[in-house]
Every structure is written in C-alpha cells, then in structure tokens.
Enzyme design. Sequence first.
Site, PDB file in Angstrom:
ATOM      1  N   VAL A  25       0.853  -1.185   0.000  1.00  0.00           N
ATOM      2  CA  VAL A  25       0.000   0.000   0.000  1.00  0.00           C
ATOM      3  C   VAL A  25       0.891   1.238   0.000  1.00  0.00           C
ATOM      4  O   VAL A  25       1.802   1.362   0.815  1.00  0.00           O
ATOM      5  CB  VAL A  25      -0.955   0.007   1.216  1.00  0.00           C
ATOM      6  N   LYS A  40      -3.503   0.285  -3.137  1.00  0.00           N
ATOM      7  CA  LYS A  40      -3.153  -1.088  -2.776  1.00  0.00           C
ATOM      8  C   LYS A  40      -2.722  -1.777  -4.063  1.00  0.00           C
ATOM      9  O   LYS A  40      -3.544  -2.102  -4.904  1.00  0.00           O
ATOM     10  CB  LYS A  40      -4.359  -1.785  -2.149  1.00  0.00           C
ATOM     11  N   ASP A 135     -11.480 -11.125   8.180  1.00  0.00           N
ATOM     12  CA  ASP A 135     -10.111 -10.846   8.628  1.00  0.00           C
ATOM     13  C   ASP A 135     -10.086  -9.633   9.558  1.00  0.00           C
ATOM     14  O   ASP A 135      -9.273  -8.723   9.404  1.00  0.00           O
ATOM     15  CB  ASP A 135      -9.196 -10.620   7.418  1.00  0.00           C
TER      16      ASP A 135
END
Length: 168
Positions: A25, A40, A135
């Site tokens: 990133v 990203k 996540d």
Amino acid sequence: MAEEQSLGREYVLNEEIGRGAMAIVHRATSRLSGATLAAKVMRPEFATSRRVRDLFLHEEIVLRDLDHESVVGVFDFVVERGQMALLMEHVNGPNLRRHLADRGGSLPLAEAVGIATQLAAALAYTHARGVLHLDIKPENILVVAGSDPTAVKLADFGLAGILHEALV
C-alpha cells in the site's frame, strides 16, 4: 529527489505506507484532482497468479458496492502491464494496534465503546449486504488522525470477496 512512479495515467505513487502478503500500500496522488489516496498495489511476484488477481478483482467488486462512514471507500481500479491496484480512501492515521500501543495498551472506556460501536455498525452494514469481512484484526481497523471522538474505518476486504461472490 526520487523519480516519480506512475500508476496508470492519473496517479502517482508516493511512499509505502503498508505491506501485506499479496500487496503493498502506497500513499498516492491523483494528477487530476491532487487528492491523496491509498493505492493497494498487487506485489509484482503475483502478476501471473490467477488466484491473486481474482482476489483483487473480488475486493474491488465488494468495496465498490459499500458506502458506509466506517468502511474505507474505493474510488478506482487500475490494471496496467499485468499489475492491478485498488485506489481507496486514504485514512491519515495509525491502525488500531499502533493506536493502542501509543496509549500504553489500553483506551479509556468511552473511546473503546465508541470504536466498538463504529465497527459493529460497519459489520452490520456489510453483513446486511451479504459481505463478511473474514479478517477482523487491529491492523485492518484504521484510526482517523485527529478525530474527536475517535473515528475508525474498516479496511482490507480481500478475503471477503471470495465469500461475497459465493453469496451472490
């Protein structure tokens, strides 16, 4: 001064601000508007990996359809010379792990409750749209610098794209 690194026609990549297993990133700048974004960028070693390319595409699809104040917004998707990049909202501030470390490992109750409330709202919003993040961790929760009360944004929906595709 280092040579400018272009991303497509519109963007300039600046310094690295984060790194993951499949992407790096960078802070990026739009040549058209001057806006600061987060880019990203798929790591070059994965340029020929269909699975990693698919993860990037899924993340773009998932984020494109989300519009919530506590979810990082996506603005553009660049594919160029085998590389892929998501151009997202730049959150000027640390991730939650760094924010906690900077405060000795704990937060005042009101701040912790405020952060938890924002995350719960973001997750309720995404879940209502068939998207599970998969996540959730302090590194994927970004703290907006200078916000009072503390504002956070949920980032990195790379794994969610797989489930989102299966649900649609």
